[in-house]
Design an enzyme around this catalytic site. Structure first.
Site, mmCIF file in Angstrom:
data_model
loop_
_atom_site.group_PDB
_atom_site.id
_atom_site.type_symbol
_atom_site.label_atom_id
_atom_site.label_comp_id
_atom_site.label_asym_id
_atom_site.label_seq_id
_atom_site.Cartn_x
_atom_site.Cartn_y
_atom_site.Cartn_z
ATOM 1 C CB THR A 195 73.815 -80.805 20.397
ATOM 2 O OG1 THR A 195 74.064 -81.977 19.627
ATOM 3 C CG2 THR A 195 73.762 -79.606 19.510
ATOM 4 C CB VAL A 196 71.733 -78.815 24.603
ATOM 5 C CG1 VAL A 196 71.263 -77.612 25.408
ATOM 6 C CG2 VAL A 196 70.765 -79.111 23.464
ATOM 7 C CE LYS A 252 62.165 -81.157 24.488
ATOM 8 N NZ LYS A 252 63.371 -81.013 24.075
ATOM 9 C CD GLU A 284 61.872 -69.631 27.722
ATOM 10 O OE1 GLU A 284 61.121 -70.184 26.889
ATOM 11 O OE2 GLU A 284 61.509 -68.681 28.428
ATOM 12 C CB ILE A 305 60.649 -69.575 20.726
ATOM 13 C CG1 ILE A 305 60.917 -69.774 19.236
ATOM 14 C CG2 ILE A 305 59.506 -68.585 20.940
ATOM 15 C CD1 ILE A 305 59.735 -70.328 18.462
ATOM 16 N N GLY A 325 70.828 -86.131 9.394
ATOM 17 C CA GLY A 325 70.948 -85.832 10.823
ATOM 18 C C GLY A 325 69.865 -84.896 11.344
ATOM 19 C CD GLU A 342 66.888 -87.618 18.014
ATOM 20 O OE1 GLU A 342 67.768 -88.484 18.155
ATOM 21 O OE2 GLU A 342 66.994 -86.459 18.439
ATOM 22 C CG ASP A 378 59.478 -83.403 20.921
ATOM 23 O OD1 ASP A 378 60.213 -83.460 21.917
ATOM 24 O OD2 ASP A 378 59.449 -82.414 20.153
ATOM 25 C CE LYS A 390 59.839 -79.848 21.973
ATOM 26 N NZ LYS A 390 60.240 -80.017 20.570
HETATM 27 N N1 HSE Z 1 63.211 -83.365 18.305
HETATM 28 C C1 HSE Z 1 62.697 -82.049 18.516
HETATM 29 C C2 HSE Z 1 62.282 -81.431 17.193
HETATM 30 C C3 HSE Z 1 63.655 -81.099 19.161
HETATM 31 O O1 HSE Z 1 62.415 -82.044 16.150
HETATM 32 O O2 HSE Z 1 61.773 -80.316 17.234
HETATM 33 C C4 HSE Z 1 63.830 -81.378 20.605
HETATM 34 O O3 HSE Z 1 62.619 -81.363 21.268
#
Ligand code: HSE
Length: 420
Positions: A11-12, A99, A123, A130, A181, A184, A195, A199
């Site tokens: 995607t990115v 991250k 970033e 953001i 979707g 995950e 996660d 960050k």
């Molecule tokens: N899986 C993360 C979220 C996005 O749900 O914010 C990617 O870090």
């Protein structure tokens, strides 16, 4: 033109290529020298057939034609780490959204970048679109940061918002989010808080310590939250968010990711659905709030593109330089501070159980601010939700340990901090 290689065409990666192929500023700043992904021939939203294809991502990372290696594969070990190391050792700049890689290896990779004269930009690794890295290390570079907190995981925020709006259970909402979707197939990294913790370790490095410290943070996920908690919180004028927070505590920095009750007028309380938010308290600027989309092609590609634009102007700066780069702060112990708390527990439907709960709390000096007993669910499950007055968390945990060892509670209680 900056010569850029892209590893990872999900995607990115495709979002970044769409910006390069479009008519915007990135199309005038960047040319793509090569691409790689796990699978060469598959349908993608952009045409990559004109670019040199590399089966070996490490060869692409070290490719002599390339100035900047863009790592969008993910994962803290294996190919992502090998490629970023190879690119930095070859003196190239790296832009990544990874991250987990930076949380685990950021300090070593920053040293590698410094040793070989390259740049490492990330970033896109924090809160997607953001621009909080730029805010901290450029806009607020001369401030003293007191606290940085945020909603940094859109999956958790979506689940908590849905649970709150519909009264449905965590597992129901998670299953629906997966089928749509939004979550995950393996949601462990998201719902465990890891996660958001990855960050936060980067925000903490920029704001306070100069290096990511994932290992010493307190990490709690959202799997134990029940509809009764959201309902009770709302009744008391709070919203529950998975709050990632790094704050100054004397000479130390304390980092935690915890489901937290936020007073309804807190700037993060109404950030709902998959949105992310970051709130920075600093001197002399005061409080700054940033809100936006934390994932997806557009927001994350926007962040990658911002880093590429900076590099195209020859911008250079140490990897974790920010307001915190003046002095490395030590790691404080999260979960020891004084605060107000929410506690939900269940006791058996017998006379004297409430008295036993209040007695255990009183014994450890915990003063109750509000107390709610719900009707019995069955003979062993009478839910009680209470909030405390300010108390040192270890005292409250000692009271909870007594309740568990004395079999006063019939299942492990849920404890959450309250932020006003
Ligand atoms: N899986 C993360 C979220 C996005 O749900 O914010 C990617 O870090």
């Amino acid at each position: 033109m900056l010569k850029v290689a892209i590893a990872g065409l999900g995607t990115v990666g495709c979002g970044v290529i769409a910006m390069v192929q479009g008519n915007g500023p990135l199309s005038r700043a960047v040319t793509i020298t090569g691409v790689t992904a796990r699978t060469k021939d598959r349908a993608r939203p952009v045409d990559v057939s004109a670019y040199r294809w590399f089966d070996d991502p490490v060869a692409l990372a070290a490719d002599a034609e390339t100035d900047v290696f863009v790592e969008l594969m993910g994962g803290s070990e294996g190919t992502a780490k090998d490629t970023v190391e190879a690119a930095l050792k070859a003196g190239k700049c790296v832009v990544t959204a990874n991250k987990a890689l930076l949380a685990d290896h950021g300090e070593a990779l920053a040293a590698l970048a410094a040793a070989h004269g390259g740049e490492l930009r990330y970033e896109a690794a924090i809160a997607g679109g953001i621009p909080v890295v730029k805010a901290l290390r450029e806009g607020l570079a001369a401030n003293q940061i007191d606290a940085v907190c945020g909603v940094l995981n859109g999956t958790c925020n979506y689940i908590l918002t849905e649970m709150s709006n519909t009264g449905r259970a965590f597992s129901d909402v998670l299953a629906e989010a997966q089928s749509l979707g939004y979550a995950e197939a393996d949601p462990t990294l998201d719902v465990s808080g890891a996660d958001a913790g990855h960050k936060l370790s980067l925000l903490g490095a920029l704001a306070f310590s100069g290096k990511p410290d994932f290992g010493s943070m307190l990490l709690e996920g959202i799997t134990g939250i029940e509809p009764i908690d959201l309902e009770t919180a709302a009744f008391l004028g709070f919203r529950i968010k998975l709050l990632a927070k790094a704050m100054r505590d004397g000479d130390a920095v304390v980092q935690s990711v915890r489901p937290t009750l936020l007073k309804a007028d807190h700037p993060i309380a109404r950030i709902d659905g998959p949105l992310n938010a970051v709130v920075i308290d600093a001197e002399p600027v005061g409080r700054i709030s940033l809100v936006g989309r934390g994932a997806g092609a557009g927001p994350t590609a926007s962040a990658v593109a911002g880093d590429l634009m900076d590099l195209s102007h020859g911008d250079q700066r140490p990897v974790f330089a920010g307001p915190g780069s003046g002095g490395v702060m030590s790691a404080g112990v999260a979960g020891t501070q004084v605060g107000r708390f929410y506690l939900r527990l269940r006791v058996a439907d017998q006379p004297g159980r409430i008295a036993a709960v209040t007695e255990a709390l009183a014994k450890h000096g915990v003063s109750i601010e509000s107390f709610l007993q719900k009707p019995p669910e069955d003979a062993t499950r009478v839910p009680i939700a209470l909030t405390t007055q300010p108390v040192a968390e270890p005292s409250l945990r000692a009271a909870i340990a007594d309740l568990q060892s004395g079999s006063i509670v019939t299942e492990p209680p849920l404890l959450m901090p309250i932020e006003l």
